[in-house]
Design an enzyme around this catalytic site. Structure first.
Site, short mmCIF file in Angstrom:
data_model
loop_
_atom_site.label_atom_id
_atom_site.label_comp_id
_atom_site.label_asym_id
_atom_site.label_seq_id
_atom_site.Cartn_x
_atom_site.Cartn_y
_atom_site.Cartn_z
N TYR A 143 0.81 -1.21 0.00
CA TYR A 143 0.00 0.00 0.00
C TYR A 143 0.84 1.27 0.00
CZ TYR A 143 -4.02 -2.96 1.17
OH TYR A 143 -5.02 -3.91 1.17
N LYS A 194 3.84 -15.06 2.42
CA LYS A 194 3.95 -15.96 1.27
C LYS A 194 5.42 -16.16 0.95
CE LYS A 194 1.28 -17.42 -1.42
NZ LYS A 194 0.74 -18.80 -1.57
N ASP A 227 -2.59 -17.93 2.11
CA ASP A 227 -3.75 -18.63 1.56
C ASP A 227 -4.19 -19.76 2.48
OD1 ASP A 227 -1.33 -19.88 1.00
OD2 ASP A 227 -1.83 -20.38 -1.07
N ASP A 251 -5.17 -6.95 5.87
CA ASP A 251 -6.40 -6.34 5.41
C ASP A 251 -7.42 -7.43 5.06
OD1 ASP A 251 -8.30 -4.58 4.50
OD2 ASP A 251 -7.06 -3.70 2.94
N ASP A 255 -10.74 -9.00 7.65
CA ASP A 255 -12.13 -8.93 7.20
C ASP A 255 -12.75 -10.32 7.17
OD1 ASP A 255 -11.95 -6.22 6.95
OD2 ASP A 255 -12.64 -6.15 4.87
#
Length: 370
Positions: A143, A194, A227, A251, A255
């Site tokens: 970001y 990852k 994942d 993020d 959620d």
């Protein structure tokens, strides 16, 4: 309890002002019943600031945010401002505050209250007793990384560029927050990245491992690919205690975790900066649900996440653990009484407005504080 505590309140857009009004009721209760003294200022951010001043946040607002003890933030954004350039969008307000205040550690708890076990889309036996803390790095990663932008290629097509970048100090400081939190909880941290396909993820894993071995050998550390973590949060969420992860993955995963609890409207957050001289640190508290423009002005938004964000403020900025637990207990008791806003409504229970839910929390505080 009489020491003056300075707060900057930034309601923002959409349902932000609606839920903030109910948090103000709780603040006023502590002033009236517990003798806490808050010096409160209010400012404009997001679309409200754009409409008034042409920018998502004024430099004066950022300067004031640096001076106060804590910032209580509502939500920003909405379709009214969708056509603006990227650097003028309402969301720039929160990104600017994070950057200018050095708010690098975003704490997002996912707790399933007993009264809301059946509100989750997962089976009760999967989520009952759930208590996870997700620590999301919030000033680095994709970001904020450079280079970024949209460029036109020689053939006339375009290419969008965002860069995932992390340094050792950036990783260490957010991991340190996670380890310190774990020491006060179950003593377990799961670091998520990852590392199998991203060099930044590999550095993340190596750095977190080295920090744990050097400074936190008493805290159990595991690693998980992002994942797989998403899958495990749905499959067996109670295996987690504290999760520490990057800006992007945090993020997404927070959620996802929010729906384990039944609604985005239930989840608060805290974003912390570095501890400075005298133990003071910049901090911003906000619900994670966003501005929800589709329900703004209807009086049906859930104020619980905003009220619980204030509870986190009491705990992390002022060290008022007893008061924070009092707010959390009041919220739990109100839900246990069968009151529900639309987002967590269940058959046979009482659907109430934003205002009635806020009033119910204050009445419960009266009972608990008697």
């Amino acid at each position: 309890m009489s020491a003056n505590k300075s707060l900057l309140i930034l309601p923002g857009d959409g349902i932000g002002p609606e839920v903030m009004r109910e948090a103000r009721r709780v603040i006023e209760w502590f002033e009236r019943r517990r003798g806490l003294s808050f010096a409160i200022e209010e400012g404009l951010v997001g679309g409200a600031a754009i409409d008034a001043h042409g920018v998502p946040i004024l430099p004066e607002t950022i300067a004031r945010a640096k001076e106060v003890d804590a910032v209580l933030f509502g939500a920003v954004g909405g379709p009214k401002w969708d056509g603006l350039g990227f650097d003028r969008r309402p969301e720039i307000a929160i990104l600017s505050l994070r950057r200018e205040l050095g708010l690098f550690a975003n704490l997002r708890p996912a707790i399933v209250m007993d009264a809301l076990v059946d509100a989750s889309t997962l089976k009760p036996e999967v989520v009952r007793g759930l208590d996870i803390m997700i620590v999301r790095e919030s000033t680095g990663g994709i970001y904020f990384g450079e280079p970024r932008g949209i460029e036109t290629l020689p053939d006339g097509t375009k290419r969008g560029i965002n860069t995932e970048v992390y340094t050792t100090p950036e990783i260490e400081r957010v991991a340190r927050v996670a380890f310190e939190l774990a020491r006060k909880r179950q003593g377990r941290v799961c670091s998520v990245e990852k590392a199998n396909v991203m060099e930044s993820g590999l550095l993340w894993r190596e750095t977190v491992t080295a920090l744990q071995q050097r400074e936190f050998p008493d805290v159990a550390l595991t690693h998980m690919y992002a994942d797989n973590c998403a899958m495990q949060l749905v499959r067996n969420p109670r295996q987690f205690d504290v999760i520490v992860t990057t800006n992007l993955f945090g993020d997404l995963l927070s959620d996802l975790a929010s729906m384990l609890t039944g609604s985005l409207g239930m989840l608060p957050s805290a974003t912390l900066g570095a501890v400075g001289p005298g133990g003071r640190r910049h901090a911003l508290y906000e619900p994670i649900h966003g501005s929800a423009p589709d329900i703004a002005g209807k009086g049906i938004a859930n104020p619980m996440a905003m009220i619980l964000s204030f509870a986190m403020l009491l705990r992390h900025s002022f060290g008022l653990e007893e008061e924070a637990r009092l707010v959390e207990r009041a919220c739990g008791n109100v839900l246990g009484s069968g009151l529900r806003t639309a987002d967590i409504m269940q058959p046979g229970l009482a659907r109430v407005s934003t205002q009635v839910m806020g009033e119910a929390v204050v009445r419960e505080l009266d009972k608990l504080g008697a």
